[in-house]
Design a protein around this motif. Structure first.
Motif, PDB file in Angstrom:
ATOM      1  N   UNK A 136       0.825  -1.209   0.000  1.00  0.00           N
ATOM      2  CA  UNK A 136       0.000   0.000   0.000  1.00  0.00           C
ATOM      3  C   UNK A 136       0.862   1.264   0.000  1.00  0.00           C
ATOM      4  N   UNK A 137       0.353   2.294  -0.678  1.00  0.00           N
ATOM      5  CA  UNK A 137       0.969   3.616  -0.655  1.00  0.00           C
ATOM      6  C   UNK A 137      -0.059   4.631  -0.183  1.00  0.00           C
ATOM      7  N   UNK A 138       0.397   5.622   0.568  1.00  0.00           N
ATOM      8  CA  UNK A 138      -0.479   6.695   1.036  1.00  0.00           C
ATOM      9  C   UNK A 138       0.167   8.022   0.674  1.00  0.00           C
ATOM     10  N   UNK A 139      -0.668   8.992   0.355  1.00  0.00           N
ATOM     11  CA  UNK A 139      -0.130  10.292  -0.036  1.00  0.00           C
ATOM     12  C   UNK A 139       0.114  11.159   1.188  1.00  0.00           C
ATOM     13  N   UNK A 140       1.053  12.060   1.056  1.00  0.00           N
ATOM     14  CA  UNK A 140       1.327  13.012   2.125  1.00  0.00           C
ATOM     15  C   UNK A 140       0.069  13.819   2.455  1.00  0.00           C
ATOM     16  N   UNK A 141      -0.665  14.218   1.436  1.00  0.00           N
ATOM     17  CA  UNK A 141      -1.870  15.020   1.654  1.00  0.00           C
ATOM     18  C   UNK A 141      -2.896  14.253   2.484  1.00  0.00           C
ATOM     19  N   UNK A 142      -3.062  12.958   2.186  1.00  0.00           N
ATOM     20  CA  UNK A 142      -4.019  12.149   2.932  1.00  0.00           C
ATOM     21  C   UNK A 142      -3.594  11.993   4.382  1.00  0.00           C
ATOM     22  N   UNK A 143      -2.325  11.655   4.589  1.00  0.00           N
ATOM     23  CA  UNK A 143      -1.824  11.472   5.946  1.00  0.00           C
ATOM     24  C   UNK A 143      -1.993  12.746   6.761  1.00  0.00           C
ATOM     25  N   UNK A 144      -1.777  13.903   6.127  1.00  0.00           N
ATOM     26  CA  UNK A 144      -1.874  15.183   6.831  1.00  0.00           C
ATOM     27  C   UNK A 144      -3.276  15.460   7.346  1.00  0.00           C
ATOM     28  N   UNK A 145      -4.297  14.854   6.745  1.00  0.00           N
ATOM     29  CA  UNK A 145      -5.682  15.096   7.176  1.00  0.00           C
ATOM     30  C   UNK A 145      -6.109  14.211   8.343  1.00  0.00           C
ATOM     31  N   UNK A 146      -5.336  13.178   8.646  1.00  0.00           N
ATOM     32  CA  UNK A 146      -5.791  12.174   9.607  1.00  0.00           C
ATOM     33  C   UNK A 146      -5.942  12.688  11.043  1.00  0.00           C
ATOM     34  N   UNK A 147      -5.032  13.531  11.568  1.00  0.00           N
ATOM     35  CA  UNK A 147      -5.252  14.023  12.932  1.00  0.00           C
ATOM     36  C   UNK A 147      -6.578  14.754  13.094  1.00  0.00           C
ATOM     37  N   UNK A 231       0.721   6.088  12.253  1.00  0.00           N
ATOM     38  CA  UNK A 231       1.013   7.521  12.336  1.00  0.00           C
ATOM     39  C   UNK A 231       0.617   8.039  13.711  1.00  0.00           C
ATOM     40  N   UNK A 232       1.420   8.953  14.240  1.00  0.00           N
ATOM     41  CA  UNK A 232       1.170   9.511  15.569  1.00  0.00           C
ATOM     42  C   UNK A 232       1.429  11.006  15.546  1.00  0.00           C
ATOM     43  N   UNK A 233       0.727  11.723  16.418  1.00  0.00           N
ATOM     44  CA  UNK A 233       0.913  13.171  16.464  1.00  0.00           C
ATOM     45  C   UNK A 233       2.161  13.550  17.241  1.00  0.00           C
ATOM     46  N   UNK A 234       2.694  12.589  18.003  1.00  0.00           N
ATOM     47  CA  UNK A 234       3.868  12.879  18.802  1.00  0.00           C
ATOM     48  C   UNK A 234       5.007  11.946  18.407  1.00  0.00           C
ATOM     49  N   UNK A 235       6.000  11.846  19.275  1.00  0.00           N
ATOM     50  CA  UNK A 235       7.243  11.148  18.934  1.00  0.00           C
ATOM     51  C   UNK A 235       7.138   9.640  19.148  1.00  0.00           C
ATOM     52  N   UNK A 257      -0.254  18.913  10.619  1.00  0.00           N
ATOM     53  CA  UNK A 257      -0.454  19.568   9.330  1.00  0.00           C
ATOM     54  C   UNK A 257       0.312  18.833   8.255  1.00  0.00           C
ATOM     55  N   UNK A 258       0.998  19.591   7.396  1.00  0.00           N
ATOM     56  CA  UNK A 258       1.791  18.974   6.339  1.00  0.00           C
ATOM     57  C   UNK A 258       3.166  18.533   6.815  1.00  0.00           C
ATOM     58  N   UNK A 259       3.462  18.766   8.083  1.00  0.00           N
ATOM     59  CA  UNK A 259       4.763  18.413   8.628  1.00  0.00           C
ATOM     60  C   UNK A 259       4.693  17.047   9.295  1.00  0.00           C
ATOM     61  N   UNK A 268       6.426   3.817   1.397  1.00  0.00           N
ATOM     62  CA  UNK A 268       4.959   3.811   1.275  1.00  0.00           C
ATOM     63  C   UNK A 268       4.369   5.220   1.197  1.00  0.00           C
ATOM     64  N   UNK A 269       5.167   6.240   1.476  1.00  0.00           N
ATOM     65  CA  UNK A 269       4.643   7.603   1.509  1.00  0.00           C
ATOM     66  C   UNK A 269       4.891   8.296   0.182  1.00  0.00           C
ATOM     67  N   UNK A 270       3.818   8.683  -0.476  1.00  0.00           N
ATOM     68  CA  UNK A 270       3.883   9.424  -1.732  1.00  0.00           C
ATOM     69  C   UNK A 270       3.931  10.905  -1.380  1.00  0.00           C
ATOM     70  N   UNK A 271       5.125  11.482  -1.478  1.00  0.00           N
ATOM     71  CA  UNK A 271       5.353  12.837  -0.989  1.00  0.00           C
ATOM     72  C   UNK A 271       4.994  13.857  -2.047  1.00  0.00           C
ATOM     73  N   UNK A 272       4.335  14.933  -1.623  1.00  0.00           N
ATOM     74  CA  UNK A 272       4.008  16.041  -2.499  1.00  0.00           C
ATOM     75  C   UNK A 272       5.291  16.780  -2.880  1.00  0.00           C
TER      76      UNK A 272
END
Length: 286
Positions: A136-147, A231-235, A257-259, A268-272
């Motif tokens: 599976x691959x996920x886009x950076x934009x998609x991952x950024x919306x998850x939080x 994916x996690x919002x922290x470390x 956000x986008x960071x 697996x991460x499709x980066x913008x």
């Protein structure tokens, strides 16, 4: 049935003003999980989705891998006929032929999902599925919306501000299931139990999003459920990153956000495309 929230009168102090008011607290109660009538573990949890929690715990322990492995889950009756069900004790009966995990009778707090383990080697349970094999691959934009998508589904957090959350999402960012609990590991176990009871294991092609840090036990639980991306919002911890690398899991931390920081499995991460990212893919700063 036990309550998810509890009301308590508090003194609210702000600057020089102070008022008495009723506040909502996230409930925290013990849950004893028995296996065939024999006590297996006690965990501190937020009541709700207890059957999923028990089933997910057994997934994490490597004891079960499909809904057919569990014959019944039920709350235990009280000491007398007038007591009714005891909603803080439940019993799981495995299907014939399913090997029960070795009894350890360990206690699990709401902050630690691996307390009582004899050693790290005991935690590294052999998984039924390989996360490394998931393409599976996920886009950076998609991952950024998850939080934000996870936060929008936290109904009890809105009332208490005191719960962790874990959410399962498709690679396109669509929510499959969200669970809340005072224990971050419990929230993930509730997701794994939901997946088991709905015949969705292994969780190939999914992203597990958690509201706190990516600890070792959360990576281990993701691996046991066949989740390819966490994916996690922290470390993450160093041991979490080590296990993720060993098991072929994509581990993302500091997702804001986008960071984000990609610690393992950046393929697996499709980066913008943007400044700061090279042709090799994701930036992997510490």
């Amino acid at each position: 049935m036990s309550r998810v929230t509890v009301k308590r009168r508090i003194l609210r102090v702000k600057d020089t003003a102070h008022t008495s008011r009723i506040d909502s607290l996230a409930a925290e109660e013990p849950l004893e999980i028995r296996l065939g009538g024999t006590p297996l573990t006690v965990t501190m949890r937020t009541p709700g989705d207890d059957f999923d929690l028990a089933a997910g715990f057994l997934v994490s322990e490597g004891a079960v891998g499909s809904s057919d492995d569990i014959a019944t889950i039920r709350y235990c009756a009280g000491a007398t006929a007038d007591d009714g069900n005891t909603y803080n004790v439940l019993d799981v009966r495995l299907a014939p032929g399913v090997t029960a995990p070795e009894p350890r009778n360990f206690y699990t707090t709401s902050s630690c999902g691996v307390c009582g383990k004899a050693s790290l080697e005991a935690v590294r349970t052999v998984a039924r599925w390989s996360a490394a094999d998931d393409p599976v691959e996920v886009s950076q934009r998609t991952v950024a919306t998850l939080p934000d998508r996870l936060r929008a589904a936290q109904r009890v957090f809105d009332r208490t501000g005191g719960l962790h959350a874990a959410g399962l999402f498709t690679a396109d960012g669509e929510p499959l299931c969200v669970r809340e609990d005072v224990g971050r590991h419990n929230a993930v176990d509730k997701l794994l139990g939901w997946a088991l009871r709905n015949d969705r294991l292994p969780l190939r092609g999914t992203v597990l999003m958690v509201s706190g840090r990516a600890s070792f036990e959360l990576v281990q639980k993701a691996v046991m459920g066949g989740v390819p991306v966490l994916a996690a919002v922290s470390a993450p911890s160093s041991l979490a990153a080590e296990l993720a690398a060993e098991e072929g899991l994509t581990l993302i931390g500091f997702l804001r956000g986008d960071s984000m920081n990609v610690y393992t499995g950046e393929r697996r991460l499709n980066v913008t495309p943007s400044a700061g990212y090279g042709s090799a893919g994701a930036r992997t700063t510490g």
